[in-house]
Design a protein around this motif. Sequence first.
Motif, mmCIF file in Angstrom:
data_model
loop_
_atom_site.group_PDB
_atom_site.id
_atom_site.type_symbol
_atom_site.label_atom_id
_atom_site.label_comp_id
_atom_site.label_asym_id
_atom_site.label_seq_id
_atom_site.Cartn_x
_atom_site.Cartn_y
_atom_site.Cartn_z
ATOM 1 N N GLU A 1 0.634 -1.426 -0.081
ATOM 2 C CA GLU A 1 0.103 -0.116 -0.056
ATOM 3 C C GLU A 1 0.814 1.107 -0.065
ATOM 4 O O GLU A 1 0.572 2.240 -0.728
ATOM 5 C CB GLU A 1 -1.032 0.035 1.104
ATOM 6 C CG GLU A 1 -2.046 1.201 1.271
ATOM 7 C CD GLU A 1 -2.985 1.278 2.541
ATOM 8 O OE1 GLU A 1 -3.644 2.058 2.575
ATOM 9 O OE2 GLU A 1 -2.781 0.068 3.019
ATOM 10 N N GLU A 2 1.852 1.314 0.859
ATOM 11 C CA GLU A 2 2.922 2.505 0.695
ATOM 12 C C GLU A 2 3.518 2.658 -0.397
ATOM 13 O O GLU A 2 3.657 3.702 -0.871
ATOM 14 C CB GLU A 2 3.683 2.193 2.050
ATOM 15 C CG GLU A 2 3.093 2.157 3.638
ATOM 16 C CD GLU A 2 4.194 1.865 4.508
ATOM 17 O OE1 GLU A 2 5.158 1.570 4.076
ATOM 18 O OE2 GLU A 2 3.662 1.839 5.703
ATOM 19 N N LYS B 1 1.247 3.683 -3.125
ATOM 20 C CA LYS B 1 0.900 5.281 -3.185
ATOM 21 C C LYS B 1 1.947 6.109 -3.779
ATOM 22 O O LYS B 1 1.745 7.144 -4.213
ATOM 23 C CB LYS B 1 0.495 5.545 -1.707
ATOM 24 C CG LYS B 1 -0.063 6.866 -1.616
ATOM 25 C CD LYS B 1 -0.291 7.201 0.014
ATOM 26 C CE LYS B 1 -0.918 8.647 0.256
ATOM 27 N NZ LYS B 1 -0.074 9.772 -0.203
ATOM 28 N N LYS C 1 1.215 6.053 -7.510
ATOM 29 C CA LYS C 1 0.143 6.515 -8.103
ATOM 30 C C LYS C 1 0.179 8.114 -7.766
ATOM 31 O O LYS C 1 -0.633 8.960 -8.640
ATOM 32 C CB LYS C 1 -1.269 5.787 -7.288
ATOM 33 C CG LYS C 1 -1.119 4.452 -7.535
ATOM 34 C CD LYS C 1 -2.397 3.837 -7.122
ATOM 35 C CE LYS C 1 -3.762 4.371 -7.495
ATOM 36 N NZ LYS C 1 -5.083 3.750 -6.979
ATOM 37 N N ASP C 2 0.701 8.592 -6.760
ATOM 38 C CA ASP C 2 0.879 10.040 -6.432
ATOM 39 C C ASP C 2 1.520 10.910 -7.581
ATOM 40 O O ASP C 2 1.266 11.985 -7.848
ATOM 41 C CB ASP C 2 1.517 10.331 -4.915
ATOM 42 C CG ASP C 2 0.698 10.139 -4.035
ATOM 43 O OD1 ASP C 2 -0.399 9.859 -4.264
ATOM 44 O OD2 ASP C 2 1.167 10.162 -2.913
ATOM 45 N N THR D 1 -4.669 -2.876 -1.236
ATOM 46 C CA THR D 1 -3.553 -1.886 -1.332
ATOM 47 C C THR D 1 -3.801 -0.928 -2.162
ATOM 48 O O THR D 1 -2.934 0.132 -2.022
ATOM 49 C CB THR D 1 -2.456 -2.826 -2.071
ATOM 50 O OG1 THR D 1 -2.730 -3.129 -3.465
ATOM 51 C CG2 THR D 1 -2.050 -4.125 -1.203
ATOM 52 N N GLY D 2 -4.879 -0.807 -3.020
ATOM 53 C CA GLY D 2 -5.226 0.406 -3.716
ATOM 54 C C GLY D 2 -4.440 0.295 -5.239
ATOM 55 O O GLY D 2 -4.570 1.210 -6.096
#
Length: 237
Positions: free
Chosen positions: A115-116, A119, A122-123, A145-146
Motif C-alpha cells: 500500500e505504501e 501510493k 500513484k501519487d 492495497t489500492g
Amino acid sequence: MTKLSVNVNKIATLRNSRGGNVPNLVKVAQDIEAFGAQGITIHPRPDERHIRYQDARDLKKIVQTELNIEGNPIDKFISLVLEVMPTQVTLVPDDINAITSNAGWDTVRHSDFLEETIKIFKDKGIRTSIFVNPDIKMVEGAFKTGTDRIELYTESYAQNYENGNLGGILPFVEAAKRATELGIGINAGHDLSLDNIRYFKEQIPNLLEVSIGHALIAEAIYLGLDNVINMYLKKLI
C-alpha cells in the motif's frame, strides 16, 4: 482486444553476452512497436544482468505505446521508476538471485508495504500492477492495497495446458472474476506462448494486457519477429 506488451529482456541478454550494442535494444523496441505490439516491458534486476537501468532511460525516450517496468520495489528500483515515469509499474517479489519470476505477492502478509509503495507511484500518476498467484484471497488483498491492476502469474496454467489439463485455467477464471467484481484491471504473464495464449484469452474475462518475452523471442528465432507479433495479435482479438 487484449493488448500485447513485449518483454525485451532476452534481447538485452543476447546483447550483453557479447558486449557492445548488438542487437540494439532501442531499435528492436521500435521495430516491435512498428510490427503492431501495444507495449514494451522491461524487468531490470539489481545486478543488471540483462536490462540495464540505462536501458529504461533510453527506452522512455522512444517508446510510443506503453512502457511497463517490472521489478521488486527496492529503493534503487523505486528511484528508477520515479525518474523514468513509465506508463505502468508492475511490482514483482523477486529474490535478488532469482533467474526469473517464480511467485506472486502474498498481498495479505505484505499489505502495508504494498500500500505504501503503490501510493508513491500513484501519487506521480503511474499506473500500478501487482504480480499475484491465481488465488481469490490474494486478489482481495491486492484490492486493499489500492493497486490499479493485478498481473496473474500464469506459469501453472502454461504447465497444465502443455500436459493437456485444460482445467488448470479454472483458478485463473475465478481470480479474474473476483478482480472484475472489485474493479481491478487484469493483466497476465509468464510462460504464455503461441500455443496457449488463445485459450487463456478466451477463458479470462476482461483481460486487458499480456506481457510476453521468453516464448515470443524464442518463437521469433524460427518464425521472424514481425510474423510472430502479428500471430499473437490475431489470437488476442
